[in-house]
Write a protein that holds these residues in place. Sequence first.
Motif, mmCIF file in Angstrom:
data_model
loop_
_atom_site.group_PDB
_atom_site.id
_atom_site.type_symbol
_atom_site.label_atom_id
_atom_site.label_comp_id
_atom_site.label_asym_id
_atom_site.label_seq_id
_atom_site.Cartn_x
_atom_site.Cartn_y
_atom_site.Cartn_z
ATOM 1 N N SER A 121 0.848 -1.188 0.000
ATOM 2 C CA SER A 121 0.000 0.000 0.000
ATOM 3 C C SER A 121 0.883 1.237 0.000
ATOM 4 O O SER A 121 1.919 1.278 0.661
ATOM 5 N N ASN A 132 -7.588 -3.730 -4.256
ATOM 6 C CA ASN A 132 -8.392 -3.174 -3.154
ATOM 7 C C ASN A 132 -8.792 -4.196 -2.095
ATOM 8 O O ASN A 132 -9.979 -4.438 -1.863
ATOM 9 N N ARG A 166 -9.777 -5.695 1.296
ATOM 10 C CA ARG A 166 -10.445 -5.162 2.499
ATOM 11 C C ARG A 166 -10.617 -6.302 3.494
ATOM 12 O O ARG A 166 -10.929 -7.429 3.102
ATOM 13 N N ALA A 225 -6.683 -1.399 4.847
ATOM 14 C CA ALA A 225 -7.675 -2.405 4.429
ATOM 15 C C ALA A 225 -8.942 -2.325 5.275
ATOM 16 O O ALA A 225 -9.800 -3.203 5.210
#
Length: 354
Positions: free
Chosen positions: A173, A196, A198, A292
């Motif tokens: 990230s 992405n 999460r 996240a």
Amino acid sequence: MSKIVTIERHILDQQKQYPDATGIFTNLLYDIALAAKFISRETNRAGLADILGATNQVNVHGERQQKLDLFADEILFKINDHTGRLCAMASEEHDDILAIPPHYDTGKYVLLYDPLDGSSNIDVNVSVGTIFAIHRKVSSGVYGTMEDILQPGRSLAAAGYVIYGSSTMLVYSTGQGVHGFTLDNSVGEFFLSHPNMRVPNEQKYYSANHGNEKYWTPGVKQYVKWLQGIYGEGRKPLSHRYIGSLVSDFHRNLLCGGVFVYPGDFFYRSKPYGKLRLMYEAQALAFLAQQAGGYASDGVGDILDIQPHKLHQRVPFFVGNRDLVEKAEEFIQKYDQEWVQAYLPYRNLVPTFA
Ligand code: AHM
Ligand code: MG
């Protein structure tokens, strides 16, 4: 055919959102990905090559180093020492800051890394990982100093890990979400496989070394019982999974939901701060967790807010779904004041440059 996104393309696409970006940072991440490919190759053939087993050297924490530790440590340094992108490095395997050799240019970032975390797992064929963290230079000289290295996790420019598992994945990230890439060995390239990432709302697992339970504080003992559904109205128990390889335990919980617990304890009364390292392990994973949608704490507060006081600082570590981590803080606050009072003076130590 769907869009093919290599790690390079992904980093470049992200960079486009910053018109002033020079590309230095992009290349730095790409260099780390290159080092990861070398380490991946070597870990994959660890069972074949004469590389298996411990060396006679002992690292700064008094632990035996595996040969692959040395290889991973060296390749990360060598790939990054001459690029002019870094002003210093620090590795879990070394006592002090790693200076950029004087015949090379220096740059505006510092790189911290745990070259091969969980390396005692290699000769039993269990996944290991590399953890990295990048801070911006804040001091004024040409070379990096402790001030550049000992920054709170909140100021990280980027962080990530590589997991050498059934496949090799790089997860990173830059503060714009968490993205995962899988290495295709046949072409030697990382491809975007988990955009992405999460932490899922559904929580499946808790991870802790139950062998240490007798040293845990009362609050942590009760918290783990709560995770098991023993306390709390109608709570379903979380399943227990513990690999003993932080990157692997973290990665699984990131994908499946849950919490990783390595608490401070009273095993040594004078050392109530647990095992894991703030600068090489906890900061990077806390940054990723936060990106996240999760949270990381030392049981007292956010890991990202801790002002480090030394390179090899250790820290209790609770990371995963926010509500699960906050619950740990609640139990500790309620039942572990004795431990909190023993730990706080260490947490609040002031670094020598301050
Ligand atoms: P290392 O950096 O010396 O490899 O140690 C860190 C590892 C982590 O990967 C893991 O979470 C932890 O140590 C396991 O410790 P324990 O064996 O005490 O459960
Ligand atoms: Mg480690």
